[in-house]
Design a protein around this motif. Structure first.
Motif, PDB file in Angstrom:
ATOM      1  N   LYS A  59       0.832  -1.213   0.000  1.00  0.00           N
ATOM      2  CA  LYS A  59       0.000   0.000   0.000  1.00  0.00           C
ATOM      3  C   LYS A  59       0.863   1.258   0.000  1.00  0.00           C
ATOM      4  O   LYS A  59       0.479   2.290  -0.541  1.00  0.00           O
ATOM      5  CB  LYS A  59      -0.943   0.007   1.208  1.00  0.00           C
ATOM      6  N   ILE A 158       5.074 -21.376  -9.785  1.00  0.00           N
ATOM      7  CA  ILE A 158       4.577 -22.282 -10.822  1.00  0.00           C
ATOM      8  C   ILE A 158       5.755 -22.851 -11.610  1.00  0.00           C
ATOM      9  O   ILE A 158       6.804 -22.209 -11.727  1.00  0.00           O
ATOM     10  CB  ILE A 158       3.572 -21.594 -11.792  1.00  0.00           C
ATOM     11  N   ILE A 187       2.002 -12.501 -13.730  1.00  0.00           N
ATOM     12  CA  ILE A 187       1.234 -13.736 -13.922  1.00  0.00           C
ATOM     13  C   ILE A 187       0.284 -13.899 -12.744  1.00  0.00           C
ATOM     14  O   ILE A 187       0.706 -14.038 -11.600  1.00  0.00           O
ATOM     15  CB  ILE A 187       2.161 -14.968 -14.032  1.00  0.00           C
ATOM     16  N   GLY A 190      -5.124 -11.784  -9.629  1.00  0.00           N
ATOM     17  CA  GLY A 190      -5.868 -11.676  -8.367  1.00  0.00           C
ATOM     18  C   GLY A 190      -5.543 -10.356  -7.691  1.00  0.00           C
ATOM     19  O   GLY A 190      -5.093  -9.396  -8.350  1.00  0.00           O
ATOM     20  N   ALA A 191      -5.736 -10.313  -6.378  1.00  0.00           N
ATOM     21  CA  ALA A 191      -5.544  -9.064  -5.630  1.00  0.00           C
ATOM     22  C   ALA A 191      -4.100  -8.564  -5.780  1.00  0.00           C
ATOM     23  O   ALA A 191      -3.871  -7.389  -6.108  1.00  0.00           O
ATOM     24  CB  ALA A 191      -5.887  -9.290  -4.167  1.00  0.00           C
ATOM     25  N   GLU A 211      -3.696 -13.691 -16.990  1.00  0.00           N
ATOM     26  CA  GLU A 211      -4.575 -14.423 -16.081  1.00  0.00           C
ATOM     27  C   GLU A 211      -5.084 -15.687 -16.784  1.00  0.00           C
ATOM     28  O   GLU A 211      -5.540 -15.626 -17.925  1.00  0.00           O
ATOM     29  CB  GLU A 211      -5.745 -13.514 -15.653  1.00  0.00           C
ATOM     30  N   ALA A 212      -5.024 -16.816 -16.061  1.00  0.00           N
ATOM     31  CA  ALA A 212      -5.426 -18.089 -16.660  1.00  0.00           C
ATOM     32  C   ALA A 212      -6.948 -18.175 -16.843  1.00  0.00           C
ATOM     33  O   ALA A 212      -7.435 -18.733 -17.831  1.00  0.00           O
ATOM     34  CB  ALA A 212      -4.941 -19.243 -15.781  1.00  0.00           C
ATOM     35  N   LEU A 213      -7.689 -17.624 -15.907  1.00  0.00           N
ATOM     36  CA  LEU A 213      -9.153 -17.722 -15.964  1.00  0.00           C
ATOM     37  C   LEU A 213      -9.714 -16.679 -16.952  1.00  0.00           C
ATOM     38  O   LEU A 213      -9.007 -15.753 -17.342  1.00  0.00           O
ATOM     39  CB  LEU A 213      -9.741 -17.493 -14.567  1.00  0.00           C
ATOM     40  N   PRO A 218     -10.716 -12.949  -8.994  1.00  0.00           N
ATOM     41  CA  PRO A 218     -11.678 -13.979  -8.581  1.00  0.00           C
ATOM     42  C   PRO A 218     -12.429 -13.514  -7.340  1.00  0.00           C
ATOM     43  O   PRO A 218     -11.841 -12.904  -6.454  1.00  0.00           O
ATOM     44  CB  PRO A 218     -10.793 -15.198  -8.269  1.00  0.00           C
ATOM     45  N   VAL A 245       0.743 -19.967 -19.331  1.00  0.00           N
ATOM     46  CA  VAL A 245       2.166 -19.628 -19.429  1.00  0.00           C
ATOM     47  C   VAL A 245       2.960 -20.920 -19.254  1.00  0.00           C
ATOM     48  O   VAL A 245       2.637 -21.746 -18.413  1.00  0.00           O
ATOM     49  CB  VAL A 245       2.572 -18.591 -18.351  1.00  0.00           C
ATOM     50  N   SER A 273       2.189 -13.980  -9.218  1.00  0.00           N
ATOM     51  CA  SER A 273       1.236 -13.726  -8.127  1.00  0.00           C
ATOM     52  C   SER A 273       0.030 -14.635  -8.325  1.00  0.00           C
ATOM     53  O   SER A 273      -1.042 -14.200  -8.716  1.00  0.00           O
ATOM     54  CB  SER A 273       0.818 -12.258  -8.124  1.00  0.00           C
ATOM     55  N   VAL A 274       0.269 -15.926  -8.096  1.00  0.00           N
ATOM     56  CA  VAL A 274      -0.762 -16.941  -8.382  1.00  0.00           C
ATOM     57  C   VAL A 274      -1.318 -17.546  -7.094  1.00  0.00           C
ATOM     58  O   VAL A 274      -1.756 -18.681  -7.069  1.00  0.00           O
ATOM     59  CB  VAL A 274      -0.198 -18.051  -9.298  1.00  0.00           C
ATOM     60  N   LEU A 323      -6.729 -12.883   4.572  1.00  0.00           N
ATOM     61  CA  LEU A 323      -6.789 -11.451   4.845  1.00  0.00           C
ATOM     62  C   LEU A 323      -6.363 -11.232   6.285  1.00  0.00           C
ATOM     63  O   LEU A 323      -6.778 -11.982   7.181  1.00  0.00           O
ATOM     64  CB  LEU A 323      -8.228 -10.946   4.673  1.00  0.00           C
TER      65      LEU A 323
HETATM   66  P1  NAI Z   1      -5.342 -14.853  -5.719  1.00  0.00           P
HETATM   67  O1  NAI Z   1      -5.760 -16.225  -5.406  1.00  0.00           O
HETATM   68  O2  NAI Z   1      -6.175 -13.695  -5.285  1.00  0.00           O
HETATM   69  O3  NAI Z   1      -5.179 -14.694  -7.302  1.00  0.00           O
HETATM   70  C1  NAI Z   1      -4.326 -15.506  -8.049  1.00  0.00           C
HETATM   71  C2  NAI Z   1      -4.725 -15.422  -9.510  1.00  0.00           C
HETATM   72  O4  NAI Z   1      -3.763 -16.107 -10.265  1.00  0.00           O
HETATM   73  C3  NAI Z   1      -6.073 -16.056  -9.807  1.00  0.00           C
HETATM   74  O5  NAI Z   1      -6.838 -15.161 -10.554  1.00  0.00           O
HETATM   75  C4  NAI Z   1      -5.694 -17.306 -10.577  1.00  0.00           C
HETATM   76  O6  NAI Z   1      -6.675 -17.675 -11.521  1.00  0.00           O
HETATM   77  C5  NAI Z   1      -4.420 -16.862 -11.265  1.00  0.00           C
HETATM   78  N1  NAI Z   1      -3.531 -17.940 -11.662  1.00  0.00           N
HETATM   79  C6  NAI Z   1      -3.216 -19.052 -10.952  1.00  0.00           C
HETATM   80  N2  NAI Z   1      -2.319 -19.803 -11.645  1.00  0.00           N
HETATM   81  C7  NAI Z   1      -2.069 -19.128 -12.803  1.00  0.00           C
HETATM   82  C8  NAI Z   1      -1.230 -19.377 -13.923  1.00  0.00           C
HETATM   83  N3  NAI Z   1      -0.466 -20.457 -13.973  1.00  0.00           N
HETATM   84  N4  NAI Z   1      -1.219 -18.482 -14.940  1.00  0.00           N
HETATM   85  C9  NAI Z   1      -1.987 -17.366 -14.875  1.00  0.00           C
HETATM   86  N5  NAI Z   1      -2.811 -17.092 -13.840  1.00  0.00           N
HETATM   87  C10 NAI Z   1      -2.834 -17.958 -12.816  1.00  0.00           C
HETATM   88  O7  NAI Z   1      -3.836 -14.728  -5.180  1.00  0.00           O
HETATM   89  P2  NAI Z   1      -2.885 -13.488  -4.992  1.00  0.00           P
HETATM   90  O8  NAI Z   1      -3.308 -12.330  -5.808  1.00  0.00           O
HETATM   91  O9  NAI Z   1      -1.526 -14.029  -5.181  1.00  0.00           O
HETATM   92  O10 NAI Z   1      -3.110 -13.128  -3.475  1.00  0.00           O
HETATM   93  C11 NAI Z   1      -2.853 -14.102  -2.460  1.00  0.00           C
HETATM   94  C12 NAI Z   1      -3.803 -13.907  -1.301  1.00  0.00           C
HETATM   95  O11 NAI Z   1      -3.548 -12.693  -0.636  1.00  0.00           O
HETATM   96  C13 NAI Z   1      -5.235 -13.891  -1.762  1.00  0.00           C
HETATM   97  O12 NAI Z   1      -6.023 -14.683  -0.934  1.00  0.00           O
HETATM   98  C14 NAI Z   1      -5.626 -12.469  -1.648  1.00  0.00           C
HETATM   99  O13 NAI Z   1      -6.989 -12.291  -1.378  1.00  0.00           O
HETATM  100  C15 NAI Z   1      -4.759 -11.960  -0.519  1.00  0.00           C
HETATM  101  N6  NAI Z   1      -4.478 -10.554  -0.717  1.00  0.00           N
HETATM  102  C16 NAI Z   1      -5.404  -9.639  -0.406  1.00  0.00           C
HETATM  103  C17 NAI Z   1      -5.171  -8.309  -0.652  1.00  0.00           C
HETATM  104  C18 NAI Z   1      -6.167  -7.323  -0.309  1.00  0.00           C
HETATM  105  O14 NAI Z   1      -7.198  -7.647   0.226  1.00  0.00           O
HETATM  106  N7  NAI Z   1      -5.905  -6.051  -0.609  1.00  0.00           N
HETATM  107  C19 NAI Z   1      -3.939  -7.838  -1.258  1.00  0.00           C
HETATM  108  C20 NAI Z   1      -3.070  -8.873  -1.593  1.00  0.00           C
HETATM  109  C21 NAI Z   1      -3.353 -10.175  -1.333  1.00  0.00           C
END
Ligand code: NAI
Length: 475
Positions: A59, A158, A187, A190-191, A211-213, A218, A245, A273-274, A323
């Motif tokens: 932040k 990954i 990559i 998500g958040a 993004e894969a989806l 999500p 990827v 960031s997966v 969180l």
């Molecule tokens: P995430 O689970 O939110 O998102 C990961 C994303 O990566 C998903 O959209 C998924 O479909 C995608 N993905 C997975 N494998 C992939 C691939 N091989 N190629 C392309 N896309 C792929 O995880 P993220 O963003 O790493 O955050 C981790 C955790 O930390 C989450 O639970 C998140 O909610 C939390 N967090 C919350 C924040 C906030 O509330 N401000 C800030 C940062 C993180």
């Protein structure tokens, strides 16, 4: 100091907490306020991922991006400023100062609550005994009447993208940068991916978000995701969804990312960031009797109780929303049970979420699609920020407030099921929406509350008034 019956005479702590992140330090502070004796085992610094490698530093950098945007846009307000440039090393120093101040404050608080900190890596053995192994290899054992496992999580990686801190990074490495790359492939949309993509693009990095989806973010409502994607594209972020990827190959100028279908992308850096995985490797000995699931999460019931009597697990170590504030809530739930007080399980379906990309995202409760998938009839109302006077004044009109209510048999809007916001400062506006959803309030109950004008937060009030069947500014 008040001790649980029997604890003092046996030389045990009332509670031994493994992990001093948001889950663990919240358990320690809250138990300390109740006069319980608490040992906290921490291998690094109290504050955990959130304070040192996550929410807070991220932040801070997003704030650097916001300042940059403000200065770059100053001319529109008649304020003349030369085109800004960013010295990221200065932002890195400031980030560290903020983190250090908060760390000092937290350490002082814990000391004030008489939490005893044991430096080292904790491992739960049998009979509530925790082994603490220090960095020099020496080990000691401490025991607790109750154990709280709160060891947190680490970034997932990954195949094909070995983290090397140069061509491939996770959030851990990005948050330590003193210089930004010229281009980056992020990559995972998500958040974390969206926050990094947003920050870097604002500061002049050429960003491609992979993004894969089929959809970014999500868990977010479709209208919210659409607004973020529109804003990202306007700022030059290449958003690619439904892509795979396969690996990367470093070369003379950066690295070549191989996408499915033979496509290639050359960038300075790849940011992975997966998602995050629980840090449960070697955390519990078999004789502790604590079950993990196949992904490594500690298995708990709704009261955060593990399969071992008197052993609880909270925070990113369990499969609940990752969180910091969910960790806080779980920590308080555990301490209340230990004290024999009335407590309620956390309602995970309606916790507040805040994502600090630009435009910001904040929500709680069901999305429109979730509600429909659950077989509910809904009434939905949206108020775009374009019509909000404060948003106009700020020049931040991208975004919308969307309120989803359950439809009553007579067609009226009943209890609020979810509120989804995207736009200026929405992470600070979610409070009243969060309370309304969790109280299962109806628009009729909320609409009479007066909203200050002109404020951004009146967008929620206006939407709710409209949901009573007759709107003021919102139709
Ligand atoms: P995430 O689970 O939110 O998102 C990961 C994303 O990566 C998903 O959209 C998924 O479909 C995608 N993905 C997975 N494998 C992939 C691939 N091989 N190629 C392309 N896309 C792929 O995880 P993220 O963003 O790493 O955050 C981790 C955790 O930390 C989450 O639970 C998140 O909610 C939390 N967090 C919350 C924040 C906030 O509330 N401000 C800030 C940062 C993180």
């Amino acid at each position: 100091m008040i001790r649980l019956p029997g604890a003092e005479s046996s030389g045990e702590f009332d509670i031994v907490v493994i992990g001093g992140g948001p889950g663990g330090y919240a358990a320690s502070l809250y138990a300390g306020s109740a006069g319980l004796s608490v040992a906290v085992v921490e291998k690094d610094k109290v504050g955990g991922t959130c304070l040192h490698r996550g929410c807070i530093p991220a932040k801070e950098f997003l704030e650097t991006a916001a300042v940059y945007r403000t200065v770059a846009g100053a001319k529109e307000f008649g304020v003349q400023a030369s085109q800004p440039t960013v010295e990221f090393a200065v932002s890195q120093d400031r980030k560290q100062k903020v983190v250090d101040q908060l760390h000092k404050g937290l350490s002082g608080l814990m000391k004030g609550r008489k939490n005893q900190i044991f430096e080292g890596t904790g491992r739960l053995l049998g009979n509530h005994v925790v082994e603490v192994r220090a960095a020099d290899g020496s080990a000691k054992q401490i025991a607790g009447r109750h154990i709280v496992l709160a060891a947190g999580s680490v970034p997932r990686t990954i195949p094909g993208f070995e983290v090397d801190g140069k061509y491939v990074m996770t959030s851990d490495e990005v948050l330590s940068l003193t210089e930004l790359p010229r281009s980056a492939a992020v990559i995972g949309g998500g958040a974390i991916g969206c926050e990094f993509a947003s920050m870097m693009a604002d500061l002049g990095v050429q960003v491609t978000l992979l993004e894969a989806l089929p959809k970014l973010l999500p868990g977010c409502d479709k209208d919210v995701t659409d607004a973020v994607v529109r804003a990202f594209k306007k700022r030059g972020i290449a958003v690619r969804t439904g892509v795979s990827v396969e690996g990367h190959e470093p070369g003379d100028s950066g690295t070549t990312v191989k996408l499915g279908g033979g496509e290639e992308l050359v960038v300075d850096t790849v940011i992975v960031s997966v998602g995050r995985r629980p840090l449960s490797d070697d955390l519990v000995a078999p004789e502790a009797g604590v079950n993990l699931d196949e992904r490594g999460f500690v298995v708990v019931d709704e009261w955060m109780r593990t399969s071992a009597e008197g052993v609880y697990a909270i925070g990113d170590l369990v499969a609940t929303p990752q969180l910091a504030h969910v960790g806080f809530a779980e920590a308080m739930l555990v301490v209340k049970q230990i004290l024999g007080e009335k407590a309620l399980p956390v309602n995970y379906g309606a916790v507040p979420w805040g994502i600090y990309c630009h435009p910001e995202v904040a929500f709680c409760g069901m999305t429109e699609d979730d509600a429909k998938a659950a077989g509910l009839q809904v009434v939905v109302k949206k108020d775009p920020y374009g019509g909000n006077s404060r948003a106009r004044i700020l020049g931040e009109t991208d975004g919308v407030v969307k309120v989803i209510c359950e439809k009553e048999p007579d067609g009226r809007a009943g209890r609020l099921l979810g509120v989804h916001m995207v736009g200026p400062w929405v992470t600070e506006q979610l409070g009243q929406a969060y309370l309304s959803v969790n109280w299962e309030a109806t628009p009729e109950e909320i609409a009479p509350f007066v909203q200050a004008h002109p404020t951004l937060s009146e967008a929620f009030g206006e939407t709710v008034i409209a949901l009573t069947g007759r709107g003021l500014h919102v139709g």
